[in-house]
Write a protein that holds these residues in place. Structure first.
Motif, PDB file in Angstrom:
ATOM      1  N   TRP A 136      -3.623 -10.901   0.687  1.00 29.84           N
ATOM      2  CA  TRP A 136      -2.476 -11.794   0.916  1.00 29.84           C
ATOM      3  C   TRP A 136      -2.898 -13.181   1.414  1.00 29.84           C
ATOM      4  O   TRP A 136      -2.063 -14.050   1.609  1.00 29.84           O
ATOM      5  CB  TRP A 136      -1.458 -11.169   1.864  1.00 29.84           C
ATOM      6  CG  TRP A 136      -0.806  -9.901   1.410  1.00 29.84           C
ATOM      7  CD1 TRP A 136      -0.280  -8.940   2.243  1.00 29.84           C
ATOM      8  CD2 TRP A 136      -0.539  -9.430   0.070  1.00 29.84           C
ATOM      9  NE1 TRP A 136       0.269  -7.916   1.493  1.00 29.84           N
ATOM     10  CE2 TRP A 136       0.110  -8.185   0.165  1.00 29.84           C
ATOM     11  CE3 TRP A 136      -0.814  -9.931  -1.219  1.00 29.84           C
ATOM     12  CZ2 TRP A 136       0.505  -7.447  -0.962  1.00 29.84           C
ATOM     13  CZ3 TRP A 136      -0.422  -9.190  -2.332  1.00 29.84           C
ATOM     14  CH2 TRP A 136       0.230  -7.970  -2.190  1.00 29.84           C
TER      15      TRP A 136
ATOM     16  N   GLN B 244      -9.701  -5.409  15.277  1.00 24.73           N
ATOM     17  CA  GLN B 244      -8.763  -6.440  15.745  1.00 24.73           C
ATOM     18  C   GLN B 244      -7.590  -5.781  16.469  1.00 24.73           C
ATOM     19  O   GLN B 244      -7.205  -4.671  16.110  1.00 24.73           O
ATOM     20  CB  GLN B 244      -8.180  -7.228  14.559  1.00 24.73           C
ATOM     21  CG  GLN B 244      -9.192  -7.788  13.584  1.00 24.73           C
ATOM     22  CD  GLN B 244      -9.969  -8.945  14.175  1.00 24.73           C
ATOM     23  OE1 GLN B 244      -9.440  -9.680  15.010  1.00 24.73           O
ATOM     24  NE2 GLN B 244     -11.220  -9.097  13.773  1.00 24.73           N
TER      25      GLN B 244
ATOM     26  N   ALA C 252     -14.105   1.379  11.346  1.00 28.02           N
ATOM     27  CA  ALA C 252     -13.888   2.819  11.151  1.00 28.02           C
ATOM     28  C   ALA C 252     -15.162   3.539  10.732  1.00 28.02           C
ATOM     29  O   ALA C 252     -15.422   4.662  11.160  1.00 28.02           O
ATOM     30  CB  ALA C 252     -12.799   3.034  10.101  1.00 28.02           C
TER      31      ALA C 252
ATOM     32  N   PHE D 228      -5.273  -6.327   3.023  1.00 34.43           N
ATOM     33  CA  PHE D 228      -4.188  -7.244   2.657  1.00 34.43           C
ATOM     34  C   PHE D 228      -4.152  -8.473   3.550  1.00 34.43           C
ATOM     35  O   PHE D 228      -3.989  -9.591   3.075  1.00 34.43           O
ATOM     36  CB  PHE D 228      -2.832  -6.518   2.726  1.00 34.43           C
ATOM     37  CG  PHE D 228      -2.731  -5.433   1.702  1.00 34.43           C
ATOM     38  CD1 PHE D 228      -2.377  -5.735   0.401  1.00 34.43           C
ATOM     39  CD2 PHE D 228      -3.048  -4.124   2.018  1.00 34.43           C
ATOM     40  CE1 PHE D 228      -2.324  -4.754  -0.572  1.00 34.43           C
ATOM     41  CE2 PHE D 228      -2.999  -3.130   1.059  1.00 34.43           C
ATOM     42  CZ  PHE D 228      -2.629  -3.448  -0.235  1.00 34.43           C
ATOM     43  N   ARG D 229      -4.301  -8.281   4.872  1.00 36.83           N
ATOM     44  CA  ARG D 229      -3.983  -9.374   5.789  1.00 36.83           C
ATOM     45  C   ARG D 229      -5.182  -9.960   6.537  1.00 36.83           C
ATOM     46  O   ARG D 229      -4.994 -10.792   7.404  1.00 36.83           O
ATOM     47  CB  ARG D 229      -2.928  -8.916   6.808  1.00 36.83           C
ATOM     48  CG  ARG D 229      -1.613  -8.626   6.157  1.00 36.83           C
ATOM     49  CD  ARG D 229      -0.541  -8.144   7.083  1.00 36.83           C
ATOM     50  NE  ARG D 229       0.652  -7.848   6.292  1.00 36.83           N
ATOM     51  CZ  ARG D 229       0.826  -6.763   5.539  1.00 36.83           C
ATOM     52  NH1 ARG D 229      -0.100  -5.829   5.496  1.00 36.83           N
ATOM     53  NH2 ARG D 229       1.922  -6.600   4.834  1.00 36.83           N
TER      54      ARG D 229
ATOM     55  N   VAL E 281       4.580   1.642  -3.994  1.00 39.34           N
ATOM     56  CA  VAL E 281       5.814   1.144  -3.369  1.00 39.34           C
ATOM     57  C   VAL E 281       5.667  -0.368  -3.177  1.00 39.34           C
ATOM     58  O   VAL E 281       4.668  -0.832  -2.625  1.00 39.34           O
ATOM     59  CB  VAL E 281       6.038   1.843  -2.008  1.00 39.34           C
ATOM     60  CG1 VAL E 281       7.247   1.258  -1.297  1.00 39.34           C
ATOM     61  CG2 VAL E 281       6.206   3.345  -2.209  1.00 39.34           C
TER      62      VAL E 281
ATOM     63  N   ASN F  68      -9.557  -0.043  15.378  1.00 44.15           N
ATOM     64  CA  ASN F  68      -9.373  -1.295  14.625  1.00 44.15           C
ATOM     65  C   ASN F  68     -10.189  -2.376  15.328  1.00 44.15           C
ATOM     66  O   ASN F  68     -10.056  -2.551  16.537  1.00 44.15           O
ATOM     67  CB  ASN F  68      -7.880  -1.672  14.614  1.00 44.15           C
ATOM     68  CG  ASN F  68      -7.559  -2.714  13.555  1.00 44.15           C
ATOM     69  OD1 ASN F  68      -8.295  -3.688  13.394  1.00 44.15           O
ATOM     70  ND2 ASN F  68      -6.465  -2.509  12.852  1.00 44.15           N
TER      71      ASN F  68
ATOM     72  N   PHE G 116       7.304  -4.189  -1.807  1.00 49.07           N
ATOM     73  CA  PHE G 116       8.153  -4.727  -0.745  1.00 49.07           C
ATOM     74  C   PHE G 116       9.617  -4.636  -1.194  1.00 49.07           C
ATOM     75  O   PHE G 116       9.938  -4.959  -2.341  1.00 49.07           O
ATOM     76  CB  PHE G 116       7.798  -6.185  -0.437  1.00 49.07           C
ATOM     77  CG  PHE G 116       6.468  -6.319   0.252  1.00 49.07           C
ATOM     78  CD1 PHE G 116       6.319  -5.981   1.601  1.00 49.07           C
ATOM     79  CD2 PHE G 116       5.349  -6.755  -0.444  1.00 49.07           C
ATOM     80  CE1 PHE G 116       5.086  -6.082   2.225  1.00 49.07           C
ATOM     81  CE2 PHE G 116       4.113  -6.859   0.178  1.00 49.07           C
ATOM     82  CZ  PHE G 116       3.984  -6.525   1.519  1.00 49.07           C
TER      83      PHE G 116
ATOM     84  N   ALA H 194      -5.416  -0.099   5.104  1.00 49.90           N
ATOM     85  CA  ALA H 194      -6.436  -0.690   4.240  1.00 49.90           C
ATOM     86  C   ALA H 194      -7.793  -0.826   4.932  1.00 49.90           C
ATOM     87  O   ALA H 194      -8.833  -0.792   4.268  1.00 49.90           O
ATOM     88  CB  ALA H 194      -5.960  -2.042   3.731  1.00 49.90           C
ATOM     89  N   GLY H 195      -7.803  -0.976   6.264  1.00 50.57           N
ATOM     90  CA  GLY H 195      -9.059  -1.167   6.988  1.00 50.57           C
ATOM     91  C   GLY H 195     -10.029  -0.009   6.834  1.00 50.57           C
ATOM     92  O   GLY H 195     -11.254  -0.214   6.882  1.00 50.57           O
TER      93      GLY H 195
ATOM     94  N   GLU I 200     -14.818  -0.848   4.229  1.00 48.23           N
ATOM     95  CA  GLU I 200     -16.263  -0.621   4.097  1.00 48.23           C
ATOM     96  C   GLU I 200     -16.635   0.074   2.782  1.00 48.23           C
ATOM     97  O   GLU I 200     -17.819   0.244   2.487  1.00 48.23           O
ATOM     98  CB  GLU I 200     -16.772   0.151   5.314  1.00 48.23           C
ATOM     99  CG  GLU I 200     -16.752  -0.724   6.558  1.00 48.23           C
ATOM    100  CD  GLU I 200     -16.734   0.091   7.838  1.00 48.23           C
ATOM    101  OE1 GLU I 200     -17.817   0.384   8.354  1.00 48.23           O
ATOM    102  OE2 GLU I 200     -15.634   0.440   8.314  1.00 48.23           O
TER     103      GLU I 200
ATOM    104  N   HIS J 176       2.688   5.022   0.319  1.00 50.91           N
ATOM    105  CA  HIS J 176       2.924   3.884  -0.572  1.00 50.91           C
ATOM    106  C   HIS J 176       2.521   4.171  -2.015  1.00 50.91           C
ATOM    107  O   HIS J 176       2.368   3.253  -2.812  1.00 50.91           O
ATOM    108  CB  HIS J 176       2.201   2.636  -0.032  1.00 50.91           C
ATOM    109  CG  HIS J 176       2.770   2.157   1.263  1.00 50.91           C
ATOM    110  ND1 HIS J 176       2.150   1.235   2.076  1.00 50.91           N
ATOM    111  CD2 HIS J 176       3.939   2.472   1.895  1.00 50.91           C
ATOM    112  CE1 HIS J 176       2.906   1.010   3.157  1.00 50.91           C
ATOM    113  NE2 HIS J 176       3.984   1.754   3.068  1.00 50.91           N
TER     114      HIS J 176
ATOM    115  N   GLY K 273      -7.368   1.413  11.052  1.00 50.71           N
ATOM    116  CA  GLY K 273      -7.445   0.372  10.028  1.00 50.71           C
ATOM    117  C   GLY K 273      -6.110  -0.076   9.464  1.00 50.71           C
ATOM    118  O   GLY K 273      -6.032  -0.411   8.288  1.00 50.71           O
ATOM    119  N   THR K 274      -5.106  -0.104  10.316  1.00 48.59           N
ATOM    120  CA  THR K 274      -3.830  -0.674   9.856  1.00 48.59           C
ATOM    121  C   THR K 274      -3.396  -1.796  10.784  1.00 48.59           C
ATOM    122  O   THR K 274      -3.549  -1.683  12.004  1.00 48.59           O
ATOM    123  CB  THR K 274      -2.718   0.394   9.739  1.00 48.59           C
ATOM    124  OG1 THR K 274      -1.499  -0.270   9.349  1.00 48.59           O
ATOM    125  CG2 THR K 274      -2.489   1.183  11.013  1.00 48.59           C
ATOM    126  N   SER K 275      -2.850  -2.865  10.186  1.00 51.02           N
ATOM    127  CA  SER K 275      -2.354  -3.980  10.992  1.00 51.02           C
ATOM    128  C   SER K 275      -1.036  -3.623  11.677  1.00 51.02           C
ATOM    129  O   SER K 275      -0.548  -4.371  12.519  1.00 51.02           O
ATOM    130  CB  SER K 275      -2.159  -5.222  10.121  1.00 51.02           C
ATOM    131  OG  SER K 275      -1.215  -4.930   9.102  1.00 51.02           O
TER     132      SER K 275
ATOM    133  N   GLN L 272      -1.296   4.689   4.118  1.00 51.10           N
ATOM    134  CA  GLN L 272      -0.555   3.633   3.409  1.00 51.10           C
ATOM    135  C   GLN L 272      -1.357   3.175   2.194  1.00 51.10           C
ATOM    136  O   GLN L 272      -0.904   2.348   1.423  1.00 51.10           O
ATOM    137  CB  GLN L 272      -0.351   2.440   4.335  1.00 51.10           C
ATOM    138  CG  GLN L 272       0.450   2.780   5.581  1.00 51.10           C
ATOM    139  CD  GLN L 272       0.286   1.692   6.633  1.00 51.10           C
ATOM    140  OE1 GLN L 272       0.980   0.687   6.622  1.00 51.10           O
ATOM    141  NE2 GLN L 272      -0.648   1.895   7.546  1.00 51.10           N
TER     142      GLN L 272
END
Ligand code: OAD
Length: 248
Positions: free
Chosen positions: A42, A217, A233, A34-35, A161, A215, A163, A23-24, A28, A118, A189-191, A100
């Motif tokens: 979320w 983070q 990104a 999501f997180r 998809v 990323n 959970f 998602a990251g 932009e 997904h 860009g994914t946790s 994803q």
């Protein structure tokens, strides 16, 4: 060496690249992740109320409307510099792009053969048979959601998809084969909290690949990365392309 230059050099020398996005990379473009603590979906909604088969059984209209709202956001968004840079990179080195994301922004930027692990928010499927429901039929059958044309007990549902559901087996097989075959893997860009997607860089590394992450983070995969670029990104990817030109 500066990390952007190192990444550009590795990509230039690669025979086969695997890119995994989350998602990251679309943040932009104005699409909520999501997180992320403040802005993530979320942090405002409970996934178990919206993104599970149980949630859809309990309250199909609520889930349907939530996805309609997100579909609207996505329709208004445009691919950003990072999506576009990946199109460019794939023209220079054989690349498999696994995402994803359900927003189709890679496809809209022009990336061919995107593996959408997904699913896609633009698709609608039957809740029982999982068969595709086409847009013309949907336009003629309003309802929140309408009943499925494919099965008497089915409802129309988003083609994503949730959970607790399996990934499309063909997409997962192709992604895992690409992970085993690549010599450079790049996660953007994914946790890296949701499996099996988050396992792809590890699979690639066990097969000898060099692993870089972009990323702002740190993630659970950061300590395992050969290179971590702590940048957005949309900044890092055009810079990688610019550095590539310097070497050319
Ligand atoms: P997350 O929201 O979990 O993670 C987004 C990541 O992007 C975080 O690690 C951020 O630090 C990073 N990020 C934010 N802005 C960025 C930027 N400008 N550039 C680069 N990175 C940035 O999203 P995913 O990892 O995609 O699944 O989540 C995985 C899956 O969990 C999603 O596909 C979805 C979700 O529940 C399903 O719906 C099945």
């Amino acid at each position: 060496m500066n990390p952007i230059r190192e990444l550009a050099a590795r990509l230039r020398q690669a025979r086969q690249v695997l890119v995994l996005t989350g998602a990251g990379i679309s943040a932009e473009s104005g699409i909520a992740t999501f997180r992320d603590a403040q802005s993530g979906l979320w942090s405002r909604f409970r996934p178990e109320d919206l993104a599970t088969p149980e949630a859809f059984r309990r309250d199909p209209a609520l889930v349907w409307r939530w996805y309609a709202w997100r579909r609207e956001q996505v329709a208004q968004a445009q691919p950003n510099a990072a999506h576009r840079a990946l199109v460019d990179i794939a023209q220079r080195v054989p690349t498999t792009l696994v995402t994803q994301n359900v927003d189709d922004l890679h496809q809209r930027a022009g990336s061919p053969d995107v593996i959408a692990l997904h699913g896609s928010i633009a698709r609608t499927i039957c809740s029982v048979t999982k068969l595709n429901i086409d847009a013309d039929w949907l336009a003629a059958h309003p309802g929140e959601p309408p009943r499925s044309p494919h099965h008497a007990d089915g409802l129309a549902r988003p083609g994503v998809v949730w959970f607790g559901e399996n990934l499309p087996p063909d997409a997962l097989d192709r992604a895992e084969a690409a992970a085993r075959a690549c010599d450079v893997v790049l996660a953007i860009g994914t946790s890296a909290l949701v499996y099996p997607a988050a396992g792809l860089p590890g699979t690639a590394q066990r097969n000898g690949a060099w692993f870089a992450e972009i990323n702002p983070q740190a993630t659970p995969l950061t300590p395992t990365a050969d290179l971590a670029v702590a940048q957005a990104a949309g900044t890092a990817m055009p810079a990688v392309l610019a550095a590539w030109e310097e070497y050319a």
